[in-house]
Design a protein around this motif. Structure first.
Motif, PDB file in Angstrom:
ATOM      1  N   HIS A   1      21.945  34.495  -4.243  1.00 39.23           N
ATOM      2  CA  HIS A   1      21.096  33.418  -4.792  1.00 39.23           C
ATOM      3  C   HIS A   1      19.681  33.457  -4.194  1.00 39.23           C
TER       4      HIS A   1
ATOM      5  N   ASN B   1      14.904  30.784   3.408  1.00 37.83           N
ATOM      6  CA  ASN B   1      15.772  29.770   2.792  1.00 37.83           C
ATOM      7  C   ASN B   1      14.946  28.511   2.578  1.00 37.83           C
ATOM      8  N   PRO B   2      14.197  28.440   1.471  1.00 40.12           N
ATOM      9  CA  PRO B   2      13.230  27.359   1.258  1.00 40.12           C
ATOM     10  C   PRO B   2      13.892  25.995   1.098  1.00 40.12           C
TER      11      PRO B   2
ATOM     12  N   ILE C   1      10.253  24.226  -2.609  1.00 38.53           N
ATOM     13  CA  ILE C   1      10.535  24.610  -3.993  1.00 38.53           C
ATOM     14  C   ILE C   1       9.660  23.798  -4.952  1.00 38.53           C
TER      15      ILE C   1
ATOM     16  N   ALA D   1      13.250  22.805 -11.632  1.00 39.83           N
ATOM     17  CA  ALA D   1      14.501  23.408 -12.119  1.00 39.83           C
ATOM     18  C   ALA D   1      14.271  24.861 -12.539  1.00 39.83           C
TER      19      ALA D   1
ATOM     20  N   LEU E   1      14.921  27.679 -10.109  1.00 35.57           N
ATOM     21  CA  LEU E   1      16.309  28.089  -9.823  1.00 35.57           C
ATOM     22  C   LEU E   1      17.008  28.626 -11.066  1.00 35.57           C
ATOM     23  N   ALA E   2      16.246  28.816 -12.144  1.00 38.78           N
ATOM     24  CA  ALA E   2      16.849  29.122 -13.454  1.00 38.78           C
ATOM     25  C   ALA E   2      17.655  30.417 -13.456  1.00 38.78           C
TER      26      ALA E   2
ATOM     27  N   ILE F   1      19.476  31.637 -10.944  1.00 36.50           N
ATOM     28  CA  ILE F   1      20.576  31.630  -9.970  1.00 36.50           C
ATOM     29  C   ILE F   1      21.849  31.183 -10.675  1.00 36.50           C
TER      30      ILE F   1
ATOM     31  N   ALA G   1      25.627  29.796 -11.293  1.00 38.21           N
ATOM     32  CA  ALA G   1      26.391  28.697 -10.668  1.00 38.21           C
ATOM     33  C   ALA G   1      27.400  29.293  -9.678  1.00 38.21           C
TER      34      ALA G   1
ATOM     35  N   LEU H   1      17.689  25.747  -0.038  1.00 40.08           N
ATOM     36  CA  LEU H   1      18.238  26.416  -1.220  1.00 40.08           C
ATOM     37  C   LEU H   1      19.742  26.666  -1.039  1.00 40.08           C
ATOM     38  N   ASP H   2      20.129  27.119   0.155  1.00 41.65           N
ATOM     39  CA  ASP H   2      21.554  27.382   0.413  1.00 41.65           C
ATOM     40  C   ASP H   2      22.393  26.119   0.172  1.00 41.65           C
TER      41      ASP H   2
ATOM     42  N   ILE I   1      21.551  23.463  -1.704  1.00 43.22           N
ATOM     43  CA  ILE I   1      21.491  23.092  -3.124  1.00 43.22           C
ATOM     44  C   ILE I   1      22.517  23.920  -3.913  1.00 43.22           C
ATOM     45  N   VAL I   2      22.608  25.217  -3.593  1.00 47.93           N
ATOM     46  CA  VAL I   2      23.564  26.086  -4.299  1.00 47.93           C
ATOM     47  C   VAL I   2      25.006  25.670  -3.945  1.00 47.93           C
TER      48      VAL I   2
ATOM     49  N   ARG J   1      27.769  24.360  -6.695  1.00 46.72           N
ATOM     50  CA  ARG J   1      29.108  24.972  -6.882  1.00 46.72           C
ATOM     51  C   ARG J   1      30.196  23.917  -6.713  1.00 46.72           C
TER      52      ARG J   1
ATOM     53  N   VAL K   1      28.128  22.775 -11.514  1.00 45.15           N
ATOM     54  CA  VAL K   1      26.926  22.796 -12.373  1.00 45.15           C
ATOM     55  C   VAL K   1      26.020  23.927 -11.885  1.00 45.15           C
ATOM     56  N   SER K   2      25.021  24.264 -12.670  1.00 44.77           N
ATOM     57  CA  SER K   2      24.086  25.317 -12.239  1.00 44.77           C
ATOM     58  C   SER K   2      23.163  24.752 -11.155  1.00 44.77           C
ATOM     59  N   PRO K   3      22.664  25.629 -10.267  1.00 39.98           N
ATOM     60  CA  PRO K   3      21.698  25.163  -9.275  1.00 39.98           C
ATOM     61  C   PRO K   3      20.483  24.487  -9.936  1.00 39.98           C
ATOM     62  N   ALA K   4      20.035  25.017 -11.088  1.00 43.66           N
ATOM     63  CA  ALA K   4      18.881  24.419 -11.772  1.00 43.66           C
ATOM     64  C   ALA K   4      19.174  22.971 -12.168  1.00 43.66           C
TER      65      ALA K   4
ATOM     66  N   LEU L   1      18.149  20.120  -9.927  1.00 43.33           N
ATOM     67  CA  LEU L   1      16.731  19.708  -9.869  1.00 43.33           C
ATOM     68  C   LEU L   1      16.245  19.191 -11.217  1.00 43.33           C
ATOM     69  N   ALA L   2      17.173  19.020 -12.160  1.00 42.13           N
ATOM     70  CA  ALA L   2      16.788  18.734 -13.558  1.00 42.13           C
ATOM     71  C   ALA L   2      15.989  17.440 -13.706  1.00 42.13           C
TER      72      ALA L   2
END
Lengths: 75, 75
Positions: A6, A49-50, A55, A67, A70-71, A73, A75, B52-53, B55-56, B60, B64-67, B70-71
């Motif tokens: 990721h 690792n931001p 971000i 968003a 991260l598009a 990355i 899931a 980021l780590d 958020i991912v 999971r 849902v997707s990581p994006a 942040l939607a």
């Protein structure tokens, strides 16, 4: 140190967005968003690792939604 | 300390996704994603600045997707 998928995806997408946004050099983009060039380089290599704050700062500098950053990355 | 709007938006969306995903309590969700309950509470209040780590990992845990995490944050 293996780079998590990721972070690699985030870095590659950041580079693509930076170039598409007309910031040919990391230096110019770093100046534009008020971050250090070596930090931008590390982000693009997936070596950093931001945080959410970073971000959002990058997204605003690239004129995209947070968003979108991260598009690519999965899931 | 004023909470930046993007952290507030992230926290509120995290809470909504957690509840929609069937994790009624922060405790159960924290256990599910291997994070501390007080950290989840801080995230949902906008008092933390996740990486980021993290958020991912949250994405999971919520399937849902990581994006999507942040939607609700405006550009």
């Amino acid at each position: 140190m293996t780079i998590p998928a990721h972070r690699r995806a985030f870095g590659e997408h950041l580079r693509a967005l930076r170039q598409a946004n007309g910031h040919a050099s990391q230096e110019a983009f770093a100046h534009h968003v008020g971050l250090d060039r070596t930090y931008i380089s590390g982000l693009e290599r997936g070596a950093r690792n931001p945080t959410l704050d970073v971000i959002v700062k990058l997204a605003r500098g690239l004129d995209v939604s947070p968003a979108e950053m991260l598009a690519t990355i999965d899931a």
